[in-house]
Design a protein around this motif. Structure first.
Motif, PDB file in Angstrom:
ATOM      1  N   SER A   1      26.353   7.182  35.963  1.00 46.53           N
ATOM      2  CA  SER A   1      27.514   6.458  35.432  1.00 46.53           C
ATOM      3  C   SER A   1      28.526   7.430  34.839  1.00 46.53           C
ATOM      4  O   SER A   1      29.712   7.343  35.075  1.00 46.53           O
ATOM      5  N   CYS A   2      28.012   8.339  34.035  1.00 51.53           N
ATOM      6  CA  CYS A   2      28.880   9.291  33.351  1.00 51.53           C
ATOM      7  C   CYS A   2      28.739  10.661  34.013  1.00 51.53           C
ATOM      8  O   CYS A   2      27.621  11.127  34.229  1.00 51.53           O
TER       9      CYS A   2
ATOM     10  N   LYS B   1      31.896  12.779  25.831  1.00 54.27           N
ATOM     11  CA  LYS B   1      32.850  11.772  26.279  1.00 54.27           C
ATOM     12  C   LYS B   1      34.271  12.175  25.866  1.00 54.27           C
ATOM     13  O   LYS B   1      35.209  12.065  26.654  1.00 54.27           O
TER      14      LYS B   1
ATOM     15  N   ALA C   1      25.768  12.702  26.619  1.00 52.59           N
ATOM     16  CA  ALA C   1      26.871  12.021  27.290  1.00 52.59           C
ATOM     17  C   ALA C   1      27.909  11.566  26.274  1.00 52.59           C
ATOM     18  O   ALA C   1      29.110  11.775  26.449  1.00 52.59           O
ATOM     19  N   GLU C   2      27.432  10.988  25.191  1.00 51.01           N
ATOM     20  CA  GLU C   2      28.332  10.519  24.147  1.00 51.01           C
ATOM     21  C   GLU C   2      29.120  11.686  23.566  1.00 51.01           C
ATOM     22  O   GLU C   2      30.301  11.605  23.318  1.00 51.01           O
TER      23      GLU C   2
ATOM     24  N   GLU D   1      22.475   2.781  30.558  1.00 43.89           N
ATOM     25  CA  GLU D   1      23.755   3.270  31.069  1.00 43.89           C
ATOM     26  C   GLU D   1      23.637   3.594  32.562  1.00 43.89           C
ATOM     27  O   GLU D   1      24.578   3.412  33.333  1.00 43.89           O
TER      28      GLU D   1
ATOM     29  N   LYS E   1      36.656   4.306  29.499  1.00 48.04           N
ATOM     30  CA  LYS E   1      35.202   4.184  29.372  1.00 48.04           C
ATOM     31  C   LYS E   1      34.455   5.493  29.598  1.00 48.04           C
ATOM     32  O   LYS E   1      33.336   5.657  29.129  1.00 48.04           O
ATOM     33  N   GLY E   2      35.034   6.380  30.406  1.00 46.47           N
ATOM     34  CA  GLY E   2      34.318   7.606  30.764  1.00 46.47           C
ATOM     35  C   GLY E   2      33.146   7.344  31.687  1.00 46.47           C
ATOM     36  O   GLY E   2      32.240   8.156  31.797  1.00 46.47           O
ATOM     37  N   ARG E   3      33.145   6.169  32.333  1.00 46.48           N
ATOM     38  CA  ARG E   3      32.038   5.798  33.211  1.00 46.48           C
ATOM     39  C   ARG E   3      32.583   5.357  34.563  1.00 46.48           C
ATOM     40  O   ARG E   3      33.606   4.679  34.627  1.00 46.48           O
TER      41      ARG E   3
ATOM     42  N   THR F   1      28.907  13.448  32.933  1.00 51.63           N
ATOM     43  CA  THR F   1      28.237  14.478  32.126  1.00 51.63           C
ATOM     44  C   THR F   1      26.748  14.568  32.456  1.00 51.63           C
ATOM     45  O   THR F   1      26.083  15.488  32.005  1.00 51.63           O
TER      46      THR F   1
END
Ligand SMILES: [Zn+2]
Ligand SMILES: [Zn+2]
Lengths: 349, 180
Positions: free
Chosen positions: A161-162, B54, B50-51, A116, B88-90, A164
């Motif tokens: 990328s994220c 999301k 992260a998941e 990711e 996508k959250g990306r 979080t």
């Protein structure tokens, strides 16, 4: 390959508090300045990124022995093996992109390339070893900074990328075996304690949706606004409390209902030594009970290393590789093969 | 013993922090594995937080987007639209963090309880062990890759091919210098 199967360092059952702490892991997410992030990385650029990282990281000596594995040409069973060894994530295994992993021969260091994030650097150890994996991961990261320029923002820190994962990009996780708290239905104490610390607890999954019994992973929830050291201390701070509860419960049960516990533990071993078919979730549940028995010194002649190895070998990727020579077999046949393996390894008939 | 707060049946074994839309405050949810998995908050074997989070991003950004009609914003470097981010959250490139900073900050506040990084900045590769020559090549390389991302986005394939050639050339020269 057969002689190295199940021999990764984190499976040894060694290290501090290894009666409860299975493993400790730290993961750092980094991206390379200049390249688009995963979501907008074109196919050609994926190839270029992979080459760039391989070439640059190739100059850094991570360990005595290190190797690059290109994930694209591998078959599903081979990728699953790497997932079960915790060297790559399930997402990394199932992706369709140009991607790979650089890892050492001990299974302690793994650098996922083009996951990711462009780079996911992981250090994994047996037992409670948060400081050790933390120091090692940042030492490697420091080496890598000599050859790769990581994307860094003066306000948001390391960019990922994220959002979080932004900031430190660090996730520290401790895998705990808590059969005592689970057995006495006090696991919610753990949830409450970690919630107060802003940490996350998660179950550990096997095939399908069934949780593997009594395994819990505790990790930091946030990655931004605290230094890596502060995050390390948050996770490290809560573990001794949980260890104390688990040990107290084990002692109480040994005093109050030793026969009940012995019965449970020996029945589990009996099932493992006798069953003709065994699903992975049942195998994990029974192995979990036996593991508790070994730690409470109820079962002689069995080591934690053996049980940890069986935990690994019972998972589909390893089972199909080690017992079936890499051939994919259907789940029902797997349950038969798994039962055979357990009987032979545990002295059943 | 906690029951799953979603199905009210199974034993809750996964703790999820989600953002309560009404109060905008983090909320702890005790879920069973099945429900956690179903809501996309749990991944297999190597779970990533992260998941898990999301879902929070999506719910938070949805609210922000309505307030600011931010759907029209697009990153000029990589072409990522706000809509795509929502799905996508990306992010698509590192510049996205600045492009969408107005939306990013409230999100960071909710997810991390902070808006700013705390910790050491990376040392620049050029400060150590690198000759000036290489440092300049490295700088050029970063610039070339940014341009390439833009060219690909604009579907300017001629330009992209030219940039790729130049990148290969610069990489080769860096290799020559650093390998001695
Ligand atoms: Zn549920
Ligand atoms: Zn962008």
């Amino acid at each position: 390959m057969a002689e190295t199967v199940g021999k990764d360092a984190w499976l040894r059952g060694e290290g501090q508090d290894a009666d409860i702490v299975i493993s400790t892991r730290v993961r750092l997410a980094r991206n390379v300045e200049g390249f688009a992030l995963k979501a907008k990385l074109a196919g050609d650029e994926e190839v270029a990124l992979l080459q760039h990282l391989r070439q640059r990281i190739g100059k850094v000596k991570l360990a005595e022995k290190q190797q690059f594995v290109d994930l694209k040409p591998l078959d599903d069973v081979e990728r699953l093996m790497l997932v079960e060894r915790h060297l790559i994530s399930l997402d990394h295994a199932n992706a369709d992109s140009e991607r790979g992993v650089i890892h050492d021969d001990q299974g302690s260091i793994a650098l996922m390339l083009n996951e990711e994030d462009h780079l996911r650097l992981q250090v994994l150890g047996s037992g409670m070893c948060a400081e050790e994996v933390f120091d090692r991961a940042f030492a490697i990261e420091d080496e890598l900074q000599g050859v790769v320029e990581f994307a860094y923002h003066s306000r948001y820190g390391y960019l990922t990328s994220c959002p979080t994962n932004v900031g430190t990009g660090m996730r520290l996780s401790v895998m705990l075996h808590l059969p005592g708290l689970a057995f006495t239905k006090q696991i919610d104490k753990v949830f409450n304690a970690v919630a107060r610390m802003n940490l996350a607890v998660r179950g550990f999954y096997g095939e399908g949706t069934k949780a593997l019994s009594d395994l819990y992973q505790i990790s930091n929830q946030v990655t931004l606004g605290k230094t890596p050291e502060e995050l390390l201390n948050d996770v490290r701070g809560v573990i001794p409390v949980i260890l104390r509860w688990e040990r107290e419960v084990r002692n109480q049960v040994m005093k109050a209902d030793r026969v009940g516990l012995e019965d449970k533990v020996w029945r589990a071993l009996g099932a493992l030594r006798s069953a003709r078919t065994m699903s992975s979730s049942e195998a994990f549940e029974q192995l979990s009970h036996v593991r508790l028995g070994v730690h409470c010194e109820l079962i002689p002649d069995l080591t934690i290393a053996t049980l940890n190895e069986l935990f690994l070998l019972c998972q589909p990727g390893h089972l199909q590789t080690v017992v079936c020579g890499g051939k994919a077999i259907e789940p029902r046949k797997r349950d038969i093969v798994r039962a055979e393996l357990l009987r032979s390894r545990l002295g059943g008939r | 013993m906690n029951k799953c707060q979603k199905c009210q049946k199974a034993r809750a074994t996964v703790l999820v922090t989600d953002i309560d839309l009404a109060s905008h405050k983090p909320q702890q949810l005790h879920l069973c594995e099945d429900c956690a998995r179903e809501t996309g908050m749990a991944a297999a074997l190597s779970p990533s937080a992260a998941e898990m989070l999301k879902a929070s991003i999506l719910s938070v950004t949805e609210k922000e987007s309505k307030a600011r009609s931010a759907q029209r914003i697009m990153c000029e470097h990589c072409g990522l639209t706000y809509q795509e981010f929502r799905v996508k959250g990306r992010f698509g490139c590192t510049a996205c963090y600045d492009t969408f900073s107005e939306l990013v900050e409230p999100l960071l506040e909710k997810v991390h309880g902070a808006r700013e990084h705390k910790g050491e900045a990376p040392r620049k590769p050029s400060n150590k062990r690198k000759t000036t020559n290489v440092a300049e090549f490295e700088k050029e390389l970063v610039e070339l890759r940014r341009k390439l991302t833009r060219a690909v986005k604009a579907e300017d394939y001629e330009d992209a091919a030219r940039l790729r050639d130049r990148i290969t050339e610069v990489e080769r020269r860096i290799g020559e210098v650093t390998d001695g």
